[in-house]
Scaffold this motif. Sequence first.
Motif, PDB file in Angstrom:
ATOM      1  N   PHE A 196       1.029   4.443  -2.817  1.00 22.76           N
ATOM      2  CA  PHE A 196       0.861   5.867  -2.549  1.00 22.76           C
ATOM      3  C   PHE A 196       2.076   6.659  -3.021  1.00 22.76           C
ATOM      4  O   PHE A 196       1.946   7.751  -3.580  1.00 22.76           O
ATOM      5  CB  PHE A 196       0.616   6.106  -1.057  1.00 22.76           C
ATOM      6  CG  PHE A 196      -0.705   5.589  -0.552  1.00 22.76           C
ATOM      7  CD1 PHE A 196      -1.830   5.583  -1.358  1.00 22.76           C
ATOM      8  CD2 PHE A 196      -0.824   5.095   0.740  1.00 22.76           C
ATOM      9  CE1 PHE A 196      -3.048   5.109  -0.901  1.00 22.76           C
ATOM     10  CE2 PHE A 196      -2.035   4.621   1.219  1.00 22.76           C
ATOM     11  CZ  PHE A 196      -3.148   4.625   0.393  1.00 22.76           C
ATOM     12  N   LYS A 222       0.001  12.069   0.465  1.00 23.27           N
ATOM     13  CA  LYS A 222       0.354  11.920  -0.948  1.00 23.27           C
ATOM     14  C   LYS A 222      -0.816  12.244  -1.880  1.00 23.27           C
ATOM     15  O   LYS A 222      -0.711  12.039  -3.094  1.00 23.27           O
ATOM     16  CB  LYS A 222       0.842  10.495  -1.221  1.00 23.27           C
ATOM     17  CG  LYS A 222       2.101  10.098  -0.439  1.00 23.27           C
ATOM     18  CD  LYS A 222       3.283  10.958  -0.844  1.00 23.27           C
ATOM     19  CE  LYS A 222       4.552  10.534  -0.126  1.00 23.27           C
ATOM     20  NZ  LYS A 222       5.707  11.383  -0.493  1.00 23.27           N
ATOM     21  N   ILE A 248       0.838  -1.204   0.000  1.00 23.45           N
ATOM     22  CA  ILE A 248       0.000   0.000   0.000  1.00 23.45           C
ATOM     23  C   ILE A 248       0.872   1.253   0.000  1.00 23.45           C
ATOM     24  O   ILE A 248       0.609   2.219  -0.733  1.00 23.45           O
ATOM     25  CB  ILE A 248      -0.958  -0.028   1.206  1.00 23.45           C
ATOM     26  CG1 ILE A 248      -1.945  -1.191   1.061  1.00 23.45           C
ATOM     27  CG2 ILE A 248      -1.720   1.295   1.331  1.00 23.45           C
ATOM     28  CD1 ILE A 248      -2.677  -1.544   2.347  1.00 23.45           C
ATOM     29  N   SER A 249       1.924   1.251   0.812  1.00 23.74           N
ATOM     30  CA  SER A 249       2.819   2.404   0.892  1.00 23.74           C
ATOM     31  C   SER A 249       3.453   2.714  -0.459  1.00 23.74           C
ATOM     32  O   SER A 249       3.508   3.883  -0.882  1.00 23.74           O
ATOM     33  CB  SER A 249       3.917   2.148   1.926  1.00 23.74           C
ATOM     34  OG  SER A 249       3.378   1.946   3.214  1.00 23.74           O
ATOM     35  N   PRO A 274      -3.836   4.666  -7.031  1.00 23.86           N
ATOM     36  CA  PRO A 274      -4.919   4.356  -6.083  1.00 23.86           C
ATOM     37  C   PRO A 274      -4.871   2.887  -5.676  1.00 23.86           C
ATOM     38  O   PRO A 274      -4.477   2.028  -6.467  1.00 23.86           O
ATOM     39  CB  PRO A 274      -6.193   4.661  -6.877  1.00 23.86           C
ATOM     40  CG  PRO A 274      -5.762   5.535  -8.005  1.00 23.86           C
ATOM     41  CD  PRO A 274      -4.352   5.146  -8.321  1.00 23.86           C
ATOM     42  N   GLN A 319      -9.679  11.235  -5.182  1.00 24.02           N
ATOM     43  CA  GLN A 319      -8.706  11.390  -4.111  1.00 24.02           C
ATOM     44  C   GLN A 319      -9.415  11.266  -2.779  1.00 24.02           C
ATOM     45  O   GLN A 319     -10.527  11.781  -2.614  1.00 24.02           O
ATOM     46  CB  GLN A 319      -8.003  12.755  -4.183  1.00 24.02           C
ATOM     47  CG  GLN A 319      -7.035  12.908  -5.324  1.00 24.02           C
ATOM     48  CD  GLN A 319      -6.298  14.243  -5.268  1.00 24.02           C
ATOM     49  OE1 GLN A 319      -6.683  15.142  -4.534  1.00 24.02           O
ATOM     50  NE2 GLN A 319      -5.242  14.373  -6.051  1.00 24.02           N
ATOM     51  N   CYS A 335      -1.852   8.197   2.776  1.00 24.61           N
ATOM     52  CA  CYS A 335      -2.737   8.459   1.639  1.00 24.61           C
ATOM     53  C   CYS A 335      -3.038   9.952   1.535  1.00 24.61           C
ATOM     54  O   CYS A 335      -2.947  10.555   0.460  1.00 24.61           O
ATOM     55  CB  CYS A 335      -4.031   7.659   1.778  1.00 24.61           C
ATOM     56  SG  CYS A 335      -5.243   7.974   0.476  1.00 24.61           S
ATOM     57  N   LYS A 336      -3.386  10.565   2.659  1.00 21.80           N
ATOM     58  CA  LYS A 336      -3.711  11.998   2.660  1.00 21.80           C
ATOM     59  C   LYS A 336      -2.479  12.841   2.345  1.00 21.80           C
ATOM     60  O   LYS A 336      -2.568  13.838   1.619  1.00 21.80           O
ATOM     61  CB  LYS A 336      -4.311  12.375   4.005  1.00 21.80           C
ATOM     62  CG  LYS A 336      -5.685  11.747   4.248  1.00 21.80           C
ATOM     63  CD  LYS A 336      -6.241  12.087   5.615  1.00 21.80           C
ATOM     64  CE  LYS A 336      -7.619  11.453   5.808  1.00 21.80           C
ATOM     65  NZ  LYS A 336      -8.172  11.736   7.164  1.00 21.80           N
ATOM     66  N   VAL A 380      -9.963   8.845   1.173  1.00 21.27           N
ATOM     67  CA  VAL A 380     -10.140   7.527   1.782  1.00 21.27           C
ATOM     68  C   VAL A 380     -11.632   7.201   1.758  1.00 21.27           C
ATOM     69  O   VAL A 380     -12.453   7.962   2.291  1.00 21.27           O
ATOM     70  CB  VAL A 380      -9.598   7.507   3.223  1.00 21.27           C
ATOM     71  CG1 VAL A 380      -9.816   6.140   3.859  1.00 21.27           C
ATOM     72  CG2 VAL A 380      -8.117   7.871   3.232  1.00 21.27           C
ATOM     73  N   PHE A 396      -7.827   5.520  -1.642  1.00 19.10           N
ATOM     74  CA  PHE A 396      -7.670   4.284  -0.873  1.00 19.10           C
ATOM     75  C   PHE A 396      -9.025   3.739  -0.444  1.00 19.10           C
ATOM     76  O   PHE A 396      -9.874   4.480   0.061  1.00 19.10           O
ATOM     77  CB  PHE A 396      -6.824   4.607   0.370  1.00 19.10           C
ATOM     78  CG  PHE A 396      -6.438   3.436   1.229  1.00 19.10           C
ATOM     79  CD1 PHE A 396      -6.152   2.193   0.705  1.00 19.10           C
ATOM     80  CD2 PHE A 396      -6.336   3.607   2.613  1.00 19.10           C
ATOM     81  CE1 PHE A 396      -5.774   1.136   1.511  1.00 19.10           C
ATOM     82  CE2 PHE A 396      -5.955   2.566   3.435  1.00 19.10           C
ATOM     83  CZ  PHE A 396      -5.667   1.327   2.886  1.00 19.10           C
ATOM     84  N   GLY A 448      -3.525  10.644  -2.233  1.00 17.98           N
ATOM     85  CA  GLY A 448      -3.855   9.396  -2.899  1.00 17.98           C
ATOM     86  C   GLY A 448      -5.327   9.039  -2.787  1.00 17.98           C
ATOM     87  O   GLY A 448      -6.163   9.847  -2.372  1.00 17.98           O
TER      88      GLY A 448
END
Length: 233
Positions: free
Chosen positions: A62, A89, A58-59, A67, A221, A86-87, A223, A93, A91
């Motif tokens: 991002f 970058k 996951i890392s 995504p 973009q 995520c926030k 979560v 999720f 991204g």
Amino acid sequence: MKIALLGYGKMGQVIERIALERGHEIVLKKDEHNTYEGLSNADVAIDFSIPTAAVNNISICFQSNVPVISGTTGWLEHYDEMVALCKEKNGAFISSSNFSLGVNIFFELNEYLAKMMSKLDSYSIDMEEIHHTQKLDAPSGTAISLAKGVIENSQYTNWTLNKPNTNEIHIEAKRIGTVPGTHTVAYNSVVDSIEIKHTAHSREGFALGAVIAAEWIVGKQGVFSMKDVLDLK
């Protein structure tokens, strides 16, 4: 849509087939034997790996501005860390214990029933989950999600695999043969029982839901959850 598959076990292979049937392209099939080469070409990544690999998968997504749809369970002590990344970058999720469309309807039913049953002190609750013998974590992530749904809508405060104390939900986890996944929530009193149950017949429901989530998240973009994907909020 170009998809990176992070984890190429039985679930990854079913996801691949369904994605190809829906007109998508697979640009990476990541397992322990290869690298992330091809990830930068992906529109979205779908992670069905193992708990020890999920956070790194996951890392890297991002960091690569890809995504992520993650259906891996057993790593959620790092969930807040992944949300923060995520926030940071900008991204996108979605992590879910279960991407099956039917199970996500089941989650909603469970929460609604819990609200009604919270007013009835004469009933106690029990949960049971049954999975195949190769499943690594117990209880299942789906069972934990069901328990959290009850806790958020009732007087219960915790779940346990052991004999429950007051205000604890007992979850019985069974590992039998090749069972894809069966989850039962039961409320019992001396006069009757109320039960809701979801039975998966194959892995295809989980795979289809993950691909649908991947289709939905591209270009977004933030979560999200399957409630967003299915417009259940």
